[in-house]
Write a protein that holds these residues in place. Sequence first.
Motif, PDB file in Angstrom:
ATOM      1  N   UNK A 321     -41.676  -4.655  41.828  1.00 42.25           N
ATOM      2  CA  UNK A 321     -40.997  -5.617  40.955  1.00 42.25           C
ATOM      3  C   UNK A 321     -39.598  -5.100  40.604  1.00 42.25           C
ATOM      4  N   UNK A 322     -38.570  -5.875  40.930  1.00 40.34           N
ATOM      5  CA  UNK A 322     -37.194  -5.519  40.569  1.00 40.34           C
ATOM      6  C   UNK A 322     -36.809  -6.254  39.286  1.00 40.34           C
ATOM      7  N   UNK A 323     -36.290  -5.500  38.306  1.00 41.55           N
ATOM      8  CA  UNK A 323     -35.937  -6.075  36.998  1.00 41.55           C
ATOM      9  C   UNK A 323     -34.466  -5.779  36.684  1.00 41.55           C
ATOM     10  N   UNK A 324     -33.742  -6.836  36.342  1.00 40.29           N
ATOM     11  CA  UNK A 324     -32.312  -6.743  36.033  1.00 40.29           C
ATOM     12  C   UNK A 324     -32.123  -6.687  34.517  1.00 40.29           C
ATOM     13  N   UNK A 325     -31.725  -5.507  34.028  1.00 41.85           N
ATOM     14  CA  UNK A 325     -31.431  -5.344  32.599  1.00 41.85           C
ATOM     15  C   UNK A 325     -29.992  -4.839  32.457  1.00 41.85           C
ATOM     16  N   UNK A 326     -29.094  -5.452  33.244  1.00 38.91           N
ATOM     17  CA  UNK A 326     -27.700  -4.992  33.281  1.00 38.91           C
ATOM     18  C   UNK A 326     -27.024  -5.090  31.913  1.00 38.91           C
ATOM     19  N   UNK A 327     -27.557  -5.977  31.050  1.00 40.99           N
ATOM     20  CA  UNK A 327     -26.957  -6.158  29.712  1.00 40.99           C
ATOM     21  C   UNK A 327     -27.182  -4.936  28.817  1.00 40.99           C
ATOM     22  N   UNK A 328     -28.065  -4.019  29.251  1.00 35.66           N
ATOM     23  CA  UNK A 328     -28.310  -2.796  28.476  1.00 35.66           C
ATOM     24  C   UNK A 328     -27.131  -1.848  28.679  1.00 35.66           C
ATOM     25  N   UNK A 329     -26.149  -1.930  27.783  1.00 34.19           N
ATOM     26  CA  UNK A 329     -24.944  -1.105  27.943  1.00 34.19           C
ATOM     27  C   UNK A 329     -24.941   0.079  26.983  1.00 34.19           C
ATOM     28  N   UNK A 330     -26.057   0.311  26.293  1.00 35.85           N
ATOM     29  CA  UNK A 330     -26.145   1.499  25.434  1.00 35.85           C
ATOM     30  C   UNK A 330     -27.564   2.060  25.481  1.00 35.85           C
ATOM     31  N   UNK A 331     -27.711   3.262  24.940  1.00 37.03           N
ATOM     32  CA  UNK A 331     -28.985   4.000  25.002  1.00 37.03           C
ATOM     33  C   UNK A 331     -30.122   3.216  24.356  1.00 37.03           C
ATOM     34  N   UNK A 405     -31.742   2.921  47.838  1.00 36.23           N
ATOM     35  CA  UNK A 405     -32.373   4.190  47.442  1.00 36.23           C
ATOM     36  C   UNK A 405     -33.589   3.953  46.531  1.00 36.23           C
ATOM     37  N   UNK A 406     -33.437   3.036  45.578  1.00 32.13           N
ATOM     38  CA  UNK A 406     -34.549   2.765  44.655  1.00 32.13           C
ATOM     39  C   UNK A 406     -35.740   2.168  45.400  1.00 32.13           C
ATOM     40  N   UNK A 407     -35.444   1.350  46.398  1.00 35.49           N
ATOM     41  CA  UNK A 407     -36.493   0.715  47.221  1.00 35.49           C
ATOM     42  C   UNK A 407     -37.266   1.775  48.014  1.00 35.49           C
ATOM     43  N   UNK A 408     -36.526   2.803  48.460  1.00 37.72           N
ATOM     44  CA  UNK A 408     -37.172   3.900  49.217  1.00 37.72           C
ATOM     45  C   UNK A 408     -38.059   4.758  48.312  1.00 37.72           C
ATOM     46  N   UNK A 409     -37.638   4.930  47.062  1.00 36.25           N
ATOM     47  CA  UNK A 409     -38.384   5.819  46.145  1.00 36.25           C
ATOM     48  C   UNK A 409     -39.634   5.118  45.583  1.00 36.25           C
ATOM     49  N   UNK A 412     -45.603   0.282  46.056  1.00 35.51           N
ATOM     50  CA  UNK A 412     -46.265  -0.949  45.624  1.00 35.51           C
ATOM     51  C   UNK A 412     -46.792  -0.784  44.186  1.00 35.51           C
ATOM     52  N   UNK A 413     -46.719  -1.871  43.400  1.00 38.55           N
ATOM     53  CA  UNK A 413     -47.178  -1.888  42.005  1.00 38.55           C
ATOM     54  C   UNK A 413     -46.345  -0.983  41.098  1.00 38.55           C
ATOM     55  N   UNK A 414     -45.099  -0.732  41.494  1.00 36.04           N
ATOM     56  CA  UNK A 414     -44.168  -0.008  40.630  1.00 36.04           C
ATOM     57  C   UNK A 414     -42.952  -0.902  40.361  1.00 36.04           C
ATOM     58  N   UNK A 415     -42.062  -0.422  39.500  1.00 37.38           N
ATOM     59  CA  UNK A 415     -40.918  -1.228  39.059  1.00 37.38           C
ATOM     60  C   UNK A 415     -39.613  -0.514  39.376  1.00 37.38           C
ATOM     61  N   UNK A 416     -38.634  -1.275  39.860  1.00 32.42           N
ATOM     62  CA  UNK A 416     -37.253  -0.776  39.907  1.00 32.42           C
ATOM     63  C   UNK A 416     -36.509  -1.473  38.769  1.00 32.42           C
ATOM     64  N   UNK A 417     -36.020  -0.667  37.822  1.00 29.09           N
ATOM     65  CA  UNK A 417     -35.372  -1.198  36.618  1.00 29.09           C
ATOM     66  C   UNK A 417     -33.896  -0.809  36.601  1.00 29.09           C
TER      67      UNK A 417
END
Length: 445
Positions: A321-331, A405-409, A412-417
């Motif tokens: 699952x790929x998740x786009x949280x680009x709006x997270x601009x701080x810790x 790179x994230x796709x390689x790491x 299945x059943x994991x998340x790229x955030x």
Amino acid sequence: MAERIVILGAGESGVGAAVLAQAKGFDVFVSDLGKISDKYKKALQEYKIDFEEGEHSEDKILSANEVVKSPGIPDKAPLILKLKSKGIPVISEIEFAGRYSKAKMICITGSNGKTTTTLMLYHMLKKAGLNVGLAGNVGESLAWQVAEKNFNYYVLELSSFQLDGMYQFKADIAILLNITPDHLDRYDYKMQNYVDSKFRIIQNLTESDAFVYCCDDEIISKEMENWNSKVQLFPFSVKKELKTGGWLEKELLTIDCNEYKISMDKKDLSLPGIHNVYNSLASGIAGSVLGIRKDAIRESLSDFQGVNHRLEKVVKVRGIQFINDSKATNINSTWYALESMEEPVVWIVGGVDKGNDYSVLFDLVDVKVKGIVCLGVDNEKIHKAFDGRVKTIVDADSMEKAVKLSYEIANKDEVVLLSPACASFDLFKSYEDRGDQFKEEVRNL
């Protein structure tokens, strides 16, 4: 002779302010140091508003009776200091627009969650059948809407930069979600300056107005100890039951405002994560204060669709699952994103660091993150924080490379955030551009 208003910056807020100023009979001049986009140039030409781009002609600007400044221009910019030394008032577009509107203003600020809460409330008010506009950091310019539309309510997302230019403007309902270190480069690296800026949202409130705030936030609670006002207070918490306001107890959200009581199950909220419980409590309280029907409040909290670039599920590729949280601009934003993840995460992080302390994320990273892809021009600080904590940590200097790179790491059943915890300006035009490129590269896999 008509009073002269100069607008600095010709984006959405600047052009909106110019349209309103012209409608009110001012002599208007717009100046932008950069290039004005075709959309806004066309609008200025259609309204026959005098403008310049690529320069600031000081003789034209310093002849102003008042200046409306884009929130992106720092208060310490030499031109702003020169204006102030001459006693020429410099205000924000929101301050200017507020003078010409009798609509009820529901105003939201905080370091995180502003956009989600603003859009959630806008969704709620529309569902309740109210005549409502959306403005501030989202939607269209408030000034433009005040000039040409006739809304009875506005839901406004306000950044600290907008609040800094507001003096007489008054909210009817002010919402303060949280305060964590952000934009400290604009506040002399002094946290109290940033806190004071956020608290400007409650200036001018009267006893018939409402202040909705998170009492779990230590900084807000500390400030409230010194605060003495007759305004109606509605705190919210996920840690304790309150006499009035909103809280989470076990799995039940309860809102109790002026004898107006609503309960709903946490699992019925449309958005996951504890941060969205906070956002939902704040929205529910504001809806209750406005007297919106209970069923409309419940429905809007359970069918709200969320915000682009904020924990936005893109697509599953090979079970990842790929998740786009680009709006997270701080810790803090990234903390909430990681907190809401339930599967192992490959985390894409990096960009322009605003003074980040990554140690805040260590506990979550230890439990949730299996790999890190550093996406930035300078990733040294991220490596220093996480080398040795995470088994795999690699570098990427483009979104294409980061996604591959994230796709390689990931398995299945994991998340790229993608949750960068940083501003985007080293490799991208904006956080939206960064998120859009992420989505495009994911779809190209």
